[in-house]
Motif scaffolding. Sequence first.
Motif, mmCIF file in Angstrom:
data_model
loop_
_atom_site.group_PDB
_atom_site.id
_atom_site.type_symbol
_atom_site.label_atom_id
_atom_site.label_comp_id
_atom_site.label_asym_id
_atom_site.label_seq_id
_atom_site.Cartn_x
_atom_site.Cartn_y
_atom_site.Cartn_z
ATOM 1 N N PRO A 289 3.047 2.507 -12.533
ATOM 2 C CA PRO A 289 1.993 2.448 -13.918
ATOM 3 C C PRO A 289 0.167 1.801 -13.324
ATOM 4 N N VAL A 290 -0.182 2.393 -14.187
ATOM 5 C CA VAL A 290 -1.638 2.740 -13.354
ATOM 6 C C VAL A 290 -2.615 0.725 -13.750
ATOM 7 N N ASP A 291 -2.038 0.387 -14.382
ATOM 8 C CA ASP A 291 -2.425 -1.813 -14.566
ATOM 9 C C ASP A 291 -1.926 -1.781 -13.451
ATOM 10 N N ASP A 292 -1.298 -1.514 -12.561
ATOM 11 C CA ASP A 292 -0.553 -2.302 -11.523
ATOM 12 C C ASP A 292 -0.874 -1.894 -10.365
ATOM 13 N N ILE A 293 -2.034 -0.919 -10.139
ATOM 14 C CA ILE A 293 -2.892 -0.882 -8.948
ATOM 15 C C ILE A 293 -3.894 -1.988 -8.659
ATOM 16 N N VAL A 294 -3.877 -2.566 -7.710
ATOM 17 C CA VAL A 294 -5.163 -3.411 -8.019
ATOM 18 C C VAL A 294 -6.647 -2.441 -7.281
ATOM 19 N N ALA A 295 -6.168 -2.008 -6.214
ATOM 20 C CA ALA A 295 -7.481 -1.289 -5.705
ATOM 21 C C ALA A 295 -7.202 0.315 -5.057
ATOM 22 N N VAL A 296 -8.067 0.679 -5.134
ATOM 23 C CA VAL A 296 -8.352 2.325 -3.755
ATOM 24 C C VAL A 296 -8.894 2.237 -2.865
ATOM 25 N N PHE A 297 -8.166 2.734 -1.646
ATOM 26 C CA PHE A 297 -9.189 2.207 -0.680
ATOM 27 C C PHE A 297 -10.184 4.378 -0.318
ATOM 28 N N ARG A 298 -11.309 3.474 -0.007
ATOM 29 C CA ARG A 298 -12.106 5.053 0.239
ATOM 30 C C ARG A 298 -12.906 4.579 1.379
ATOM 31 N N ARG A 299 -13.525 5.309 2.608
ATOM 32 C CA ARG A 299 -14.233 5.521 2.963
ATOM 33 C C ARG A 299 -15.802 4.970 2.791
ATOM 34 N N GLU A 300 -15.724 6.015 1.568
ATOM 35 C CA GLU A 300 -17.653 5.557 1.793
ATOM 36 C C GLU A 300 -17.320 5.728 0.276
ATOM 37 N N THR B 72 0.431 -1.118 0.306
ATOM 38 C CA THR B 72 -0.291 0.061 -0.085
ATOM 39 C C THR B 72 0.810 1.711 -0.297
ATOM 40 N N GLY B 73 0.447 2.328 -0.509
ATOM 41 C CA GLY B 73 0.790 3.466 -0.112
ATOM 42 C C GLY B 73 -0.034 4.742 -0.453
ATOM 43 N N ARG B 74 0.202 6.380 -0.700
ATOM 44 C CA ARG B 74 0.068 6.509 -0.989
ATOM 45 C C ARG B 74 -0.081 8.027 -2.243
ATOM 46 N N ILE B 75 -0.782 8.802 -2.979
ATOM 47 C CA ILE B 75 -0.310 8.943 -4.412
ATOM 48 C C ILE B 75 0.123 9.722 -4.249
ATOM 49 N N VAL B 76 0.778 10.690 -4.617
ATOM 50 C CA VAL B 76 1.513 11.700 -4.399
ATOM 51 C C VAL B 76 1.569 12.707 -5.827
ATOM 52 N N THR B 77 1.594 12.195 -6.620
ATOM 53 C CA THR B 77 1.279 13.346 -8.088
ATOM 54 C C THR B 77 0.832 11.759 -9.148
ATOM 55 N N ILE B 78 0.056 12.707 -9.361
ATOM 56 C CA ILE B 78 -0.462 11.436 -11.583
ATOM 57 C C ILE B 78 -0.199 12.327 -12.802
ATOM 58 N N SER B 79 0.061 11.860 -13.354
ATOM 59 C CA SER B 79 0.245 12.394 -14.421
ATOM 60 C C SER B 79 -0.675 12.958 -14.815
ATOM 61 N N ALA B 80 -0.434 13.895 -16.302
ATOM 62 C CA ALA B 80 -1.903 14.241 -17.201
ATOM 63 C C ALA B 80 -2.753 13.852 -17.475
ATOM 64 N N VAL B 81 -2.147 12.420 -18.232
ATOM 65 C CA VAL B 81 -2.894 11.364 -18.492
ATOM 66 C C VAL B 81 -3.873 10.453 -17.762
ATOM 67 N N VAL B 82 -3.774 10.238 -16.674
ATOM 68 C CA VAL B 82 -4.318 9.918 -15.147
ATOM 69 C C VAL B 82 -5.281 11.208 -15.244
ATOM 70 N N ARG C 63 -6.932 9.872 -7.870
ATOM 71 C CA ARG C 63 -7.021 11.205 -7.233
ATOM 72 C C ARG C 63 -5.492 11.241 -6.851
ATOM 73 N N GLN C 64 -5.118 12.763 -6.676
ATOM 74 C CA GLN C 64 -4.117 12.605 -5.443
ATOM 75 C C GLN C 64 -4.111 12.168 -3.928
ATOM 76 N N TYR C 65 -3.507 11.731 -3.737
ATOM 77 C CA TYR C 65 -3.921 11.135 -2.022
ATOM 78 C C TYR C 65 -4.594 10.394 -1.471
ATOM 79 N N ASP C 66 -4.534 9.847 -2.360
ATOM 80 C CA ASP C 66 -5.550 8.695 -2.286
ATOM 81 C C ASP C 66 -4.631 7.275 -2.034
ATOM 82 N N LYS C 67 -5.573 6.282 -1.144
ATOM 83 C CA LYS C 67 -4.484 5.332 -0.595
ATOM 84 C C LYS C 67 -4.457 3.931 -1.672
ATOM 85 N N ILE C 68 -3.527 3.621 -2.212
ATOM 86 C CA ILE C 68 -4.378 2.537 -3.039
ATOM 87 C C ILE C 68 -3.098 1.553 -2.732
#
Length: 109
Positions: free
Chosen positions: A94-105, A48-58, A67-72
């Motif tokens: 790479p986006v293809d290696d992201i398995v899940a995004v943690f959400r509160r709701e 797991t980790g937190r997204i610091v920056t996302i590319s313009a494409v994403v 989104r920035q600061y999402d826990k993934i």
Amino acid sequence: MAKKKTAPKVFEYVEPIGDRVLVRKDEPKRETRGGIALPDAAEIPTITGRIVTISAVVENDEELPLRQYDKILFHPKNAIPVDLEHDNQLFVVPVDDIVAVFRREAPEE
């Protein structure tokens, strides 16, 4: 009295290109919730980790819920380590290696 010249501060910024994000990896857990200590050799293939920056494409892709600061949760196989901060573990993932995004709701429809 002569003024002392100081070197200008140089800030480094990492901007991922293409379908990638910059992630700060969370510290590995050393024990389970039940209190069982994990050996250092125990390697879990997803981390797991937190997204610091996302590319313009994403950022401009409405299909990707990142989104920035999402826990993934991501698979580190294709993650590229970035040696920018000596005490933090940054990776371009790479986006293809992201398995899940943690959400509160649940997202509203």
